[in-house]
Design an enzyme around this catalytic site. Sequence first.
Site, PDB file in Angstrom:
ATOM      1  N   LYS A  72       8.442  23.161 -13.311  1.00 58.06           N
ATOM      2  CA  LYS A  72       6.716  21.605 -13.100  1.00 58.06           C
ATOM      3  C   LYS A  72       6.869  22.158 -11.739  1.00 58.06           C
ATOM      4  CE  LYS A  72       5.846  17.554 -13.875  1.00 58.06           C
ATOM      5  NZ  LYS A  72       6.268  16.318 -14.666  1.00 58.06           N
ATOM      6  N   LYS A  85       3.448  11.804 -11.247  1.00 59.01           N
ATOM      7  CA  LYS A  85       2.633  10.903 -12.439  1.00 59.01           C
ATOM      8  C   LYS A  85       3.829   9.484 -12.854  1.00 59.01           C
ATOM      9  CE  LYS A  85      -0.335  13.653 -15.044  1.00 59.01           C
ATOM     10  NZ  LYS A  85      -0.628  14.507 -16.614  1.00 59.01           N
ATOM     11  N   HIS A 114       9.098  10.025 -28.065  1.00 57.70           N
ATOM     12  CA  HIS A 114       7.962  10.794 -27.994  1.00 57.70           C
ATOM     13  C   HIS A 114       8.699  13.073 -27.080  1.00 57.70           C
ATOM     14  CE1 HIS A 114       5.018  12.241 -24.340  1.00 57.70           C
ATOM     15  NE2 HIS A 114       6.469  13.286 -24.233  1.00 57.70           N
ATOM     16  N   ARG A 127       1.048  -0.980   0.128  1.00 59.95           N
ATOM     17  CA  ARG A 127       0.041   0.291   0.061  1.00 59.95           C
ATOM     18  C   ARG A 127       0.992   1.170   0.173  1.00 59.95           C
ATOM     19  NH1 ARG A 127      -3.207  -2.539   3.205  1.00 59.95           N
ATOM     20  NH2 ARG A 127      -4.940  -4.083   2.416  1.00 59.95           N
ATOM     21  N   ASN A 185       1.112  19.934 -21.147  1.00 61.81           N
ATOM     22  CA  ASN A 185       0.845  19.068 -22.351  1.00 61.81           C
ATOM     23  C   ASN A 185       0.713  19.852 -23.541  1.00 61.81           C
ATOM     24  OD1 ASN A 185       0.432  16.302 -21.644  1.00 61.81           O
ATOM     25  ND2 ASN A 185      -0.930  17.110 -19.978  1.00 61.81           N
ATOM     26  N   GLU A 190      -4.059  17.455 -11.700  1.00 64.38           N
ATOM     27  CA  GLU A 190      -4.402  17.848 -12.875  1.00 64.38           C
ATOM     28  C   GLU A 190      -5.416  18.417 -13.156  1.00 64.38           C
ATOM     29  OE1 GLU A 190      -1.611  16.143 -15.995  1.00 64.38           O
ATOM     30  OE2 GLU A 190      -3.322  16.338 -17.255  1.00 64.38           O
ATOM     31  N   GLU A 197      11.005  19.164 -24.091  1.00 61.65           N
ATOM     32  CA  GLU A 197      10.358  19.255 -22.916  1.00 61.65           C
ATOM     33  C   GLU A 197      10.832  20.177 -22.119  1.00 61.65           C
ATOM     34  OE1 GLU A 197       7.620  17.438 -22.090  1.00 61.65           O
ATOM     35  OE2 GLU A 197       7.859  15.178 -23.611  1.00 61.65           O
ATOM     36  N   HIS A 242       1.188  17.901 -26.558  1.00 61.42           N
ATOM     37  CA  HIS A 242       1.000  16.737 -26.777  1.00 61.42           C
ATOM     38  C   HIS A 242      -0.055  15.674 -27.276  1.00 61.42           C
ATOM     39  CE1 HIS A 242       4.506  17.668 -23.604  1.00 61.42           C
ATOM     40  NE2 HIS A 242       4.181  15.978 -23.363  1.00 61.42           N
ATOM     41  N   ARG A 255      -1.592  21.970 -14.072  1.00 57.32           N
ATOM     42  CA  ARG A 255      -0.961  21.238 -14.822  1.00 57.32           C
ATOM     43  C   ARG A 255      -0.931  20.198 -16.435  1.00 57.32           C
ATOM     44  NH1 ARG A 255       1.429  15.952 -11.042  1.00 57.32           N
ATOM     45  NH2 ARG A 255       2.977  15.566 -13.132  1.00 57.32           N
ATOM     46  N   HIS A 313       1.253  12.902 -29.234  1.00 51.49           N
ATOM     47  CA  HIS A 313       0.635  11.464 -29.043  1.00 51.49           C
ATOM     48  C   HIS A 313      -0.040  11.286 -30.663  1.00 51.49           C
ATOM     49  CE1 HIS A 313       0.648  12.411 -24.330  1.00 51.49           C
ATOM     50  NE2 HIS A 313       1.707  11.884 -24.282  1.00 51.49           N
TER      51      HIS A 313
HETATM   52  P1  NAD Z   1      13.492   5.717 -21.783  1.00 51.82           P
HETATM   53  O1  NAD Z   1      13.035   5.777 -20.279  1.00 51.82           O
HETATM   54  O2  NAD Z   1      13.201   5.343 -22.841  1.00 51.82           O
HETATM   55  O3  NAD Z   1      15.530   6.693 -22.083  1.00 51.82           O
HETATM   56  C1  NAD Z   1      15.304   6.492 -23.470  1.00 51.82           C
HETATM   57  C2  NAD Z   1      16.764   5.863 -23.769  1.00 51.82           C
HETATM   58  O4  NAD Z   1      17.436   6.057 -23.306  1.00 51.82           O
HETATM   59  C3  NAD Z   1      16.708   4.108 -23.280  1.00 51.82           C
HETATM   60  O5  NAD Z   1      17.056   3.220 -23.646  1.00 51.82           O
HETATM   61  C4  NAD Z   1      17.606   4.081 -21.909  1.00 51.82           C
HETATM   62  O6  NAD Z   1      17.787   2.736 -21.499  1.00 51.82           O
HETATM   63  C5  NAD Z   1      18.512   4.881 -22.370  1.00 51.82           C
HETATM   64  N1  NAD Z   1      19.405   6.104 -21.345  1.00 51.82           N
HETATM   65  C6  NAD Z   1      18.619   5.966 -19.867  1.00 51.82           C
HETATM   66  N2  NAD Z   1      19.513   7.141 -19.344  1.00 51.82           N
HETATM   67  C7  NAD Z   1      20.989   6.999 -20.948  1.00 51.82           C
HETATM   68  C8  NAD Z   1      21.749   7.587 -20.510  1.00 51.82           C
HETATM   69  N3  NAD Z   1      22.724   7.921 -19.247  1.00 51.82           N
HETATM   70  N4  NAD Z   1      22.785   6.701 -21.060  1.00 51.82           N
HETATM   71  C9  NAD Z   1      22.835   6.203 -22.320  1.00 51.82           C
HETATM   72  N5  NAD Z   1      21.675   5.925 -22.581  1.00 51.82           N
HETATM   73  C10 NAD Z   1      20.170   6.025 -21.731  1.00 51.82           C
HETATM   74  O7  NAD Z   1      12.618   6.897 -22.422  1.00 51.82           O
HETATM   75  P2  NAD Z   1      12.462   8.883 -22.114  1.00 51.82           P
HETATM   76  O8  NAD Z   1      12.395   9.905 -22.617  1.00 51.82           O
HETATM   77  O9  NAD Z   1      13.316   9.020 -20.423  1.00 51.82           O
HETATM   78  O10 NAD Z   1      11.610   8.788 -20.912  1.00 51.82           O
HETATM   79  C11 NAD Z   1      10.224   8.269 -22.024  1.00 51.82           C
HETATM   80  C12 NAD Z   1       8.835   8.181 -20.422  1.00 51.82           C
HETATM   81  O11 NAD Z   1       8.871   8.692 -19.497  1.00 51.82           O
HETATM   82  C13 NAD Z   1       7.970   7.181 -21.966  1.00 51.82           C
HETATM   83  O12 NAD Z   1       7.186   6.035 -20.919  1.00 51.82           O
HETATM   84  C14 NAD Z   1       6.897   8.774 -20.870  1.00 51.82           C
HETATM   85  O13 NAD Z   1       5.702   8.404 -20.661  1.00 51.82           O
HETATM   86  C15 NAD Z   1       7.380   8.154 -19.853  1.00 51.82           C
HETATM   87  N6  NAD Z   1       6.880  10.137 -19.643  1.00 51.82           N
HETATM   88  C16 NAD Z   1       6.232  10.133 -18.118  1.00 51.82           C
HETATM   89  C17 NAD Z   1       6.010  11.706 -17.411  1.00 51.82           C
HETATM   90  C18 NAD Z   1       5.786  11.976 -16.147  1.00 51.82           C
HETATM   91  O14 NAD Z   1       5.168  13.473 -16.415  1.00 51.82           O
HETATM   92  N7  NAD Z   1       5.621  11.047 -15.425  1.00 51.82           N
HETATM   93  C19 NAD Z   1       6.185  12.973 -18.374  1.00 51.82           C
HETATM   94  C20 NAD Z   1       6.858  11.909 -19.875  1.00 51.82           C
HETATM   95  C21 NAD Z   1       7.487  11.266 -19.855  1.00 51.82           C
HETATM   96  N1  GLY Z   2       4.357  15.178 -18.100  1.00 49.63           N
HETATM   97  C1  GLY Z   2       3.280  15.433 -17.485  1.00 49.63           C
HETATM   98  C2  GLY Z   2       2.643  15.913 -16.235  1.00 49.63           C
HETATM   99  O1  GLY Z   2       3.757  15.633 -15.454  1.00 49.63           O
HETATM  100  O2  GLY Z   2       2.221  16.565 -16.012  1.00 49.63           O
END
Ligand code: NAD
Ligand code: GLY
Length: 371
Positions: free
Chosen positions: A234, A150, A272, A128, A252, A244, A192, A255, A248, A259
């Site tokens: 942020k 998130k 992305h 939990r 987007n 949100e 971003e 986005h 918040r 998307h």
């Molecule tokens: P990712 O986590 O897939 O990382 C991108 C690539 O870089 C991967 O292959 C990873 O292994 C590699 N990598 C990571 N750090 C590295 C480093 N220092 N050196 C070399 N390679 C490295 O992608 P991302 O762009 O970091 O994140 C995308 C994800 O984040 C999506 O799933 C998206 O939905 C999510 N997201 C979430 C939020 C949120 O608010 N929670 C906001 C934006 C995006």
């Molecule tokens: N990346 C959008 C949010 O965190 O709300």
Amino acid sequence: MSVSSSSAAPCHLQVALGSRSYPIHIGPGLLGDPQWLAPHLAGRQVMIVTNERVAPLYLARLKAGLADDLEVRELVLPDGEATKTLESVKRIWDALLEAGFNRRATLIALGGGVIGDMVGFAAACYQRGVAFIQVPTTLLAQVDSSVGGKTGVNHPLGKNMIGAFWQPRAVLIDTDTLATLPPRELSAGLAEVIKYGLIRDAGFLAWLEATLPALRDLDAAALIQAIERSCALKAEIVAADETEQGVRALLNLGHTFGHAIEAHQGYGAWLHGEAVGTGMVMAAELSARLGWLPAADVARVREVVAAAGLPLAAPADMAADDFLARMRLDKKNVDSRLRLVLLRALGDACVHAATPPATLNALLEAFPRDG
Ligand code: NAD
Ligand code: GLY
């Protein structure tokens, strides 16, 4: 490539959420320094979750920052968005249970947004809710996904459809980790960063216009400044609207169009951040069609997105109807009404639910396509 100067000073921010407030530490050389992790561990049990790409690069460095008397376990998952599933989260829960970890366990997410989102969700549900710490290693995760709580996974029927709001205990951003990030991933993170300037801070946007070459060259001081300003904006938005209900949603910008591109191309074909970059140009052009932005400002948006190394044209095979079909599924929509984040001016975004369909259609028809 190495990050240019390790002498850049670290900086520290706070996400103000009452008793769930937490710090964001930003700077070079933070991994491996015990002072940043130790205060945020709930007890002696620590599970580091990372992936096969990041583990050989940074796992040992992170472990060096944990005291010898802790019970430290590690779980290395496969890399990639395809692993952002409930099955992977179950692997985390299995590992925690097999290790006999209790409610005072702390999870550490070492990696990009995929790892951070999954580990946060695993922490939200394990017994939990247990503590977790974000150690983001992509620029996108450092400026966006690691802050704000998130968490979640993808479902075969939709991205990020299963999740929870669960705030980390701390965010530890070691900017040295960006040295190994592929340039394409760096550009995706810059989308971003640009977003924050466009929605909230015209001065930051102007600074970015001048500083993007240095950022792409991994200038340490410039990176810290860009990450600090992004996280500060942020943190301010999350503190005002954690779940949100209002402001918040501005995070987007670009986005809804982005998307649609990601889904139409198949997740992974466009990163992305690349889709968000093009999406922000589309949002700016639509804002101009509504009479809000002058052509010169749209040109600035286009130029800053291009300077970050992001695409300016939508996929060649994507018709206006393909966009509309995907955009109708957007999570922001209310009662089938499309809600778009648009720009009243550079640095001033709003959520708009009354875009005339003909205006949107004209934009989607006229927007440049690849090739
Ligand atoms: P990712 O986590 O897939 O990382 C991108 C690539 O870089 C991967 O292959 C990873 O292994 C590699 N990598 C990571 N750090 C590295 C480093 N220092 N050196 C070399 N390679 C490295 O992608 P991302 O762009 O970091 O994140 C995308 C994800 O984040 C999506 O799933 C998206 O939905 C999510 N997201 C979430 C939020 C949120 O608010 N929670 C906001 C934006 C995006
Ligand atoms: N990346 C959008 C949010 O965190 O709300």
